[in-house]
Design an enzyme around this catalytic site. Structure first.
Site, PDB file in Angstrom:
ATOM      1  N   GLY A  31       7.508  88.311  71.506  1.00 20.81           N
ATOM      2  CA  GLY A  31       6.164  88.460  72.079  1.00 20.81           C
ATOM      3  C   GLY A  31       5.899  89.839  72.672  1.00 20.81           C
ATOM      4  N   ASP A  33       7.112  91.171  75.319  1.00 27.49           N
ATOM      5  CA  ASP A  33       8.382  91.754  75.753  1.00 27.49           C
ATOM      6  C   ASP A  33       9.019  92.555  74.602  1.00 27.49           C
ATOM      7  OD1 ASP A  33      10.474  92.212  77.469  1.00 27.49           O
ATOM      8  OD2 ASP A  33      11.329  90.190  77.332  1.00 27.49           O
ATOM      9  N   TYR A 125       6.035  80.588  76.150  1.00 28.73           N
ATOM     10  CA  TYR A 125       6.137  79.640  77.274  1.00 28.73           C
ATOM     11  C   TYR A 125       5.027  78.583  77.272  1.00 28.73           C
ATOM     12  CZ  TYR A 125      10.000  82.356  79.350  1.00 28.73           C
ATOM     13  OH  TYR A 125      11.201  82.981  79.599  1.00 28.73           O
TER      14      TYR A 125
HETATM   15  N1  AR6 Z   1      -0.278  92.794  73.554  1.00 27.47           N
HETATM   16  C1  AR6 Z   1      -0.970  91.874  74.266  1.00 27.47           C
HETATM   17  N2  AR6 Z   1      -0.710  90.550  74.220  1.00 27.47           N
HETATM   18  C2  AR6 Z   1       0.291  90.143  73.398  1.00 27.47           C
HETATM   19  C3  AR6 Z   1       1.063  91.037  72.612  1.00 27.47           C
HETATM   20  C4  AR6 Z   1       0.744  92.429  72.714  1.00 27.47           C
HETATM   21  N3  AR6 Z   1       1.408  93.346  72.028  1.00 27.47           N
HETATM   22  N4  AR6 Z   1       1.992  90.311  71.918  1.00 27.47           N
HETATM   23  C5  AR6 Z   1       1.799  89.021  72.242  1.00 27.47           C
HETATM   24  N5  AR6 Z   1       0.773  88.894  73.118  1.00 27.47           N
HETATM   25  P1  AR6 Z   1       4.572  85.924  75.094  1.00 27.47           P
HETATM   26  P2  AR6 Z   1       5.352  84.268  77.421  1.00 27.47           P
HETATM   27  C6  AR6 Z   1       0.210  87.696  73.784  1.00 27.47           C
HETATM   28  O1  AR6 Z   1       5.184  84.954  74.168  1.00 27.47           O
HETATM   29  O2  AR6 Z   1       4.577  83.107  76.890  1.00 27.47           O
HETATM   30  C7  AR6 Z   1       9.556  86.577  75.344  1.00 27.47           C
HETATM   31  O3  AR6 Z   1      10.569  86.283  74.431  1.00 27.47           O
HETATM   32  C8  AR6 Z   1       0.543  86.355  73.194  1.00 27.47           C
HETATM   33  O4  AR6 Z   1      -0.362  86.053  72.131  1.00 27.47           O
HETATM   34  O5  AR6 Z   1       4.769  87.366  74.870  1.00 27.47           O
HETATM   35  O6  AR6 Z   1       5.191  84.626  78.874  1.00 27.47           O
HETATM   36  C9  AR6 Z   1      10.109  86.877  76.729  1.00 27.47           C
HETATM   37  O7  AR6 Z   1      11.325  87.568  76.671  1.00 27.47           O
HETATM   38  C10 AR6 Z   1       0.332  85.440  74.395  1.00 27.47           C
HETATM   39  O8  AR6 Z   1      -1.040  85.099  74.566  1.00 27.47           O
HETATM   40  O9  AR6 Z   1       5.063  85.650  76.628  1.00 27.47           O
HETATM   41  C11 AR6 Z   1      10.266  85.517  77.308  1.00 27.47           C
HETATM   42  O10 AR6 Z   1      11.464  84.917  76.876  1.00 27.47           O
HETATM   43  C12 AR6 Z   1       0.748  86.297  75.591  1.00 27.47           C
HETATM   44  O11 AR6 Z   1       0.777  87.644  75.089  1.00 27.47           O
HETATM   45  C13 AR6 Z   1       9.079  84.744  76.732  1.00 27.47           C
HETATM   46  O12 AR6 Z   1       8.759  85.404  75.516  1.00 27.47           O
HETATM   47  C14 AR6 Z   1       2.116  85.970  76.179  1.00 27.47           C
HETATM   48  O13 AR6 Z   1       3.011  85.582  75.122  1.00 27.47           O
HETATM   49  C15 AR6 Z   1       7.878  84.796  77.624  1.00 27.47           C
HETATM   50  O14 AR6 Z   1       6.866  83.971  77.108  1.00 27.47           O
END
Ligand code: AR6
Length: 171
Positions: A31, A33, A125
């Protein structure tokens, strides 16, 4: 405090600080991260390792936040926060609100004035977007921070639309 909604990629934002939806290990993941570490380069991970060794031997707690450099990203700092995994049986919304409040607290201590957030916890998450948007917007408003611009960077048009509606509803 000005609240701004943007549809796009958080790694492209030219703000003082971008917030990373990390996990407690601070060692990267998928994601947002994954995108931040990929585009920001190895310097960010090096600082995360140092933070684990010095201050967070057991990992960064859920709801907490800590800053590192932003490496090659256009921002100056990355503020790493750990969102809660969504649960239908347990109300963890205070932990999600804490991610926003604590990140802004860190931003204040850095002297950052413009900060960009992703929708923490709404990806891997699994937090439902409508609920997460409401919690996020309320938390930043109530934080009492000196940050002058909070930019929510929503990855999809659907997420952007949800935040737009939540912002209208909060008035
Ligand atoms: N820019 C903006 N938003 C984004 C991007 C980006 N480049 N990429 C994804 N999103 P997530 P979580 C959105 O999964 O749910 C990781 O493995 C995505 O569509 O990034 O907090 C970490 O290491 C979603 O709406 O974070 C943790 O293990 C939002 O960002 C875990 O994922 C958050 O999605 C954290 O999970």
């Amino acid at each position: 405090m000005k609240l701004v909604l943007v549809q796009g990629d958080i790694t492209e934002q030219s703000v003082d600080a971008i917030v990373n939806a990390a996990n407690s290990s601070l060692m990267g993941g998928g994601g947002v991260d994954g995108a931040i570490h990929r585009r920001g380069g190895p310097e960010i991970l090096e600082e995360c390792r140092a933070l684990r060794a010095s201050r967070y031997g057991r990992g960064l707690p859920v709801g907490a936040a800590v800053a590192t450099t932003a490496g090659r990203l256009p921002a100056r700092w990355v503020i790493h926060t750990v969102g809660p995994v969504y649960s239908r049986s347990e109300d963890r919304s205070h932990l999600l609100a804490s991610c926003y409040a604590e990140s802004l607290h860190v931003a204040d201590s850095l002297g950052a004035s413009a900060v960009a957030f992703p929708a923490v916890s709404t990806g891997i998450y699994r937090w439902p977007m409508e609920d997460a948007a409401r919690i996020a917007l309320q938390a930043v408003r109530q934080a009492g921070s000196r940050v002058t611009e909070v930019r929510f960077v929503l990855f999809s048009p659907a997420a952007y639309a949800v935040f737009e509606r939540a912002l209208e509803e909060l008035g």
